[in-house]
Write an enzyme that holds these catalytic residues in place. Structure first.
Site, mmCIF file in Angstrom:
data_model
loop_
_atom_site.group_PDB
_atom_site.id
_atom_site.type_symbol
_atom_site.label_atom_id
_atom_site.label_comp_id
_atom_site.label_asym_id
_atom_site.label_seq_id
_atom_site.Cartn_x
_atom_site.Cartn_y
_atom_site.Cartn_z
ATOM 1 N N ASP A 434 80.566 15.481 46.080
ATOM 2 C CA ASP A 434 80.148 14.193 46.616
ATOM 3 C C ASP A 434 79.060 14.386 47.677
ATOM 4 O OD1 ASP A 434 80.148 11.468 46.933
ATOM 5 O OD2 ASP A 434 82.208 11.308 47.656
ATOM 6 N N GLU A 437 73.104 13.308 50.041
ATOM 7 C CA GLU A 437 71.888 12.477 50.079
ATOM 8 C C GLU A 437 71.266 12.418 51.473
ATOM 9 O OE1 GLU A 437 74.897 10.825 47.170
ATOM 10 O OE2 GLU A 437 74.897 11.021 49.361
ATOM 11 N N ASP A 502 79.110 4.375 44.342
ATOM 12 C CA ASP A 502 79.994 3.345 44.881
ATOM 13 C C ASP A 502 79.565 1.946 44.416
ATOM 14 O OD1 ASP A 502 81.037 5.519 46.139
ATOM 15 O OD2 ASP A 502 80.286 5.005 48.136
#
Length: 780
Positions: A434, A437, A502
């Site tokens: 995960d 970024e 998400d």
């Protein structure tokens, strides 16, 4: 980034200088070098006090030409750089032809021709046989810009107060559409959009993207790959309506134009340039279930989830522990929360031996919280990136005092890999990578001093996923590694798989996810997933069930939420009827399980060709149908299945069938395209159509779990099959068994000796066991 204010004026604060002519052409070892002054040279005096742009055209591979525009060539070429031609560096000889129509660089099927006219700037890209004009760099389409605009050339002797840009504008033809540029959740066709390629954690309902990929695909039979991991600004018909503008801050801009002529051929060549996806194991095609994110869970919770799924006739193949397998404030320290999971190795072993699950996945990220066990060692040994004053770079966003692993440090890579090995020792089989970024670019210093922090922002996703993926390969084998990654850039398709990030629990967010998956697939990503039911919020039962149908038609399928669980009985108070969440999930999971022989074989083909398995945009299969380039609410699952998700509770759906005969998978009723159609469905179906001339191998009815013998007790289904119709058989270990093929006589099934047990053949579509679909599916 816009450089003009309309057609006639320069944007406020900008100075723009264009390549006004091709003044000189020099042959090089790999192609041509063009000297392009920013004024038309009509006398010797015009060569003074003027800027020039050098445009280097090279032909590295058949059907590919690179175009590099440089202002000041002395600017350093700072790392990182994309790893191009990772499998094998090509040895290709370009051809240069000079004639009355100009100077042409030929790269096999693709050519670039520079106009011979004096005081002219015009470069046309076309098929070498002359049958097709792809695009061009026309008058005032290449240039440089300063901001703020210098009032005196002497000011540019000190560039500290100026930003410098290079831009190119390729022509957009009438009716041309542009697609790709990563996993973007807005309009499928990018014409009219301003796009910034800069990885961000922005969710699915914004113009930001987790996976910015500097590649676009045109409906005119070509693609363009922009060869920089730094920020790229695009104005696609949004500054000049007839041009796609690419700009970067810096002194040089390089991109590759890639010819098809079909979009599949474009993606195949793109995969040679940036790398093909690796294969994924058969178990990964099964259903994934997670703990969800901020929910409360321990060993008993996990067991109750898996036992409840089994009781409701749904087999889970992969169970995923999300963030709170570690204690709060300590992510990522690779240490199980001892209060919740006192003996994780034993628990994981018990789960697997019970048959409740085959594989286990855990969540990680590259952020190291100050209060976790890993921080002190990483900080002391120089494994975290630093500020320019020598301090560890830290902030409190996400995890308190978190640092960031410096993957340019080989020792940090070794340390991080050993942390992963500790998880593998406990029985963890795959990793959710995960985040990745929010990578800082200001006031930071990397271990490798040659890298540009600006370029590292997007490129970090490549390094992060590569390191984890290769650790999995080393432990489990080259084709047994699986990620569940969120961030990516060009080349990250080599380390499957990814998911869509998400999303909210709404029909609009489901549509956003479809658009994101379609666009990413057109950037060479073969495998993709999303959070079934939506991540944010509490899905209504109907949303959950519609999303289940969509999610089980993706290459990979995972139930995952944020603050609420995604096991079906928590969604609708354990409605056990046929239309309840539990039965809906069981039916769709069983259907995907039966389709696994087809999916696994198609996945191997997708990897070989560098194309998506699912979601596969309709334009890849039907590029000659202009409607296919605008379809963003349906997709192909491999070569032969068409799926159209439903976005409302009532079950009404509109979809498009290209030319040919299409058979409803559920009823065997046949429609003929091209045309738009409307239907109404219950929760156990959606428009799922089989393409004509298909040989579809289905697993044994009633089988559970993704891994089984894909040649035993199967049903071989023929759909308007003609002689030569075929399907490859691949066993669950990834070994090719051979090909089933309809013989010339139209009746004999060649390769039938590959099949085992009590296999059957159905000549007019599959055998329909459940006749209720004929009542629940209405043609409107």
């Amino acid at each position: 980034m816009k450089f003009r204010d309309g057609m006639w004026m320069v944007a406020e604060g900008m100075r723009v200088e264009y390549a006004e002519e091709v003044h000189d052409i020099t042959e090089t070892e790999k192609g041509l070098s063009l000297l392009c002054p920013s004024k038309k040279i009509r006398n010797r005096g015009d060569t003074l006090n003027t800027s020039t742009l050098t445009i280097d055209l090279e032909a590295p591979y058949d059907g590919i030409i690179s175009v590099e525009t440089t202002h000041w060539a002395g600017a350093a070429r700072r790392a990182p750089h994309f790893d191009l031609f990772p499998s094998e560096k090509p040895n290709f000889e370009p051809e240069v032809v000079r004639g009355d129509k100009g100077t042409t660089l030929r790269s096999g099927s693709l050519s670039a021709t520079i106009s011979p006219d004096e005081n002219t700037f015009d470069i046309r890209f076309h098929s070498s046989d002359g049958s097709k004009i792809l695009t061009s760099l026309a008058s005032r389409s290449v240039g440089l810009a300063y901001n703020p605009a210098p009032s005196n050339p002497l000011q540019t002797g000190d560039m500290r107060d100026f930003k410098h840009y290079i831009f190119t504008q390729t022509n957009l033809g009438v009716g041309e559409s542009i697609h790709g540029l990563g996993e973007r959740f807005g309009a499928f066709n990018k014409v009219g959009q301003s796009i910034s390629l800069w990885n961000a954690d922005g969710g699915t309902s914004s113009d930001q993207a987790y996976k910015n990929v500097s590649f676009w695909l045109s409906s005119k039979g070509y693609g363009i790959f922009i060869d920089t991991p730094g920020r790229v600004e695009l104005e696609i018909g949004s500054e000049r309506c007839c041009r796609a503008q690419t700009s970067i801050e810096g002194q040089r801009l390089k991109w590759y134009i890639i010819y098809g002529p079909t979009p599949k051929e474009v993606l195949y060549r793109y995969s040679i340039l940036t790398g093909r996806p690796n294969k994924v194991p058969s178990w990964s095609y099964g259903l994934w279930l997670t703990t969800s994110f901020t929910t409360n869970y321990d060993e008993a919770t996990v067991n109750s989830f898996l036992e409840g799924m089994k009781e409701r006739d749904t087999q889970v193949d992969v169970f995923h522990y999300d963030c709170f397998w570690m204690k709060g404030f300590k992510w990522t320290d690779f240490v199980f929360d001892s209060e919740k999971f006192p003996d994780p190795k034993a628990q994981i072993a018990r789960l697997k031996s019970s048959g409740l699950v085959s594989k286990v996945c855990v969540w990680i990220n590259p952020y190291i919280a100050q209060h976790g066990a890993a921080f002190k060692e990483a900080a002391e040994k120089g494994y975290l990136i630093k500020r320019k004053n020598g301090d560890i770079w830290q902030w409190d966003l996400w995890q308190a005092g978190m640092g960031l692993v410096d993957f340019t440090n080989p020792e940090a890579v070794k340390w991080y890999t050993e942390c992963l090995n500790g998880l593998f020792d406990k029985g963890v089989d795959c990793i959710k990578t995960d985040f990745g970024e929010r990578i800082p670019t200001l006031d930071v210093e990397w271990f490798d001093k040659t890298v540009d922090p600006h370029k590292m922002h997007n490129f970090y996703a490549f390094l992060y996923n590569k390191i984890v993926y290769e650790a999995l390969q080393k432990r489990y084998g080259d084709e047994e590694a699986v990620l569940f990654a969120r961030s990516a850039c060009a080349g990250t398709q080599r380390f499957p798989l990814v998911w869509g990030g998400d999303c909210e629990s709404t029909p609009e967010a489901m549509a956003e996810s479809v658009r994101g998956g379609l666009g990413l697939g057109l950037c060479g990503y073969s495998f993709w997933s999303n959070d079934i039911g939506g991540f944010e919020g509490y899905p209504a039962p109907w949303i959950y069930k519609r999303w289940v149908a969509f999610g089980l038609m993706c290459s990979h399928s995972r139930l995952h939420g944020s603050s609420s669980y995604r096991v079906p009985w928590t969604i609708d108070n354990d409605d056990r009827t046929e239309e309840g969440c539990s039965r809906t999930l069981a039916k769709w999971t069983a259907l995907k399980t039966r389709l696994t022989p087809y999916l696994f074989a198609q996945g191997a083909r997708a990897v070989e060709k560098g194309i998506p398995l699912s979601l596969r945009a309709m334009c890849l299969e039907f590029p000659e149908d202009p409607t296919s380039w605008y379809l963003d609410r349906q997709f192909m699952v491999g070569d032969s299945l068409l799926a159209a998700p439903i976005f409302n509770e009532e079950g009404e759906v509109e979809f498009y069938l290209p030319k040919g005969k299409w058979t409803c998978f559920f009823t065997n009723r046949v429609r003929e395209g091209p045309g738009w159609f409307r239907e109404k469905h219950g929760f156990g179906s959606l428009p799922l159509y089989v393409r004509e001339n298909t040989l579809l191998v289905l697993g044994k009815l009633g089988i559970r779990g993704a891994v089984y013998d894909y040649a035993a007790d199967v049903e071989v289904c023929l759909y308007q099959a003609k002689e030569g119709t075929s399907a490859e058989l691949i066993d669950s270990d990834g070994k090719s068994l051979g090909t089933l093929k309809l013989a010339v006589d139209g009746g004999t099934l060649e390769g039938a000796e590959l099949l085992k047990g009590k296999w059957t053949r159905s000549d007019d579509g599959r055998k329909v066991e459940d006749e209720s679909y004929s009542k629940t599916i209405q043609w409107l």
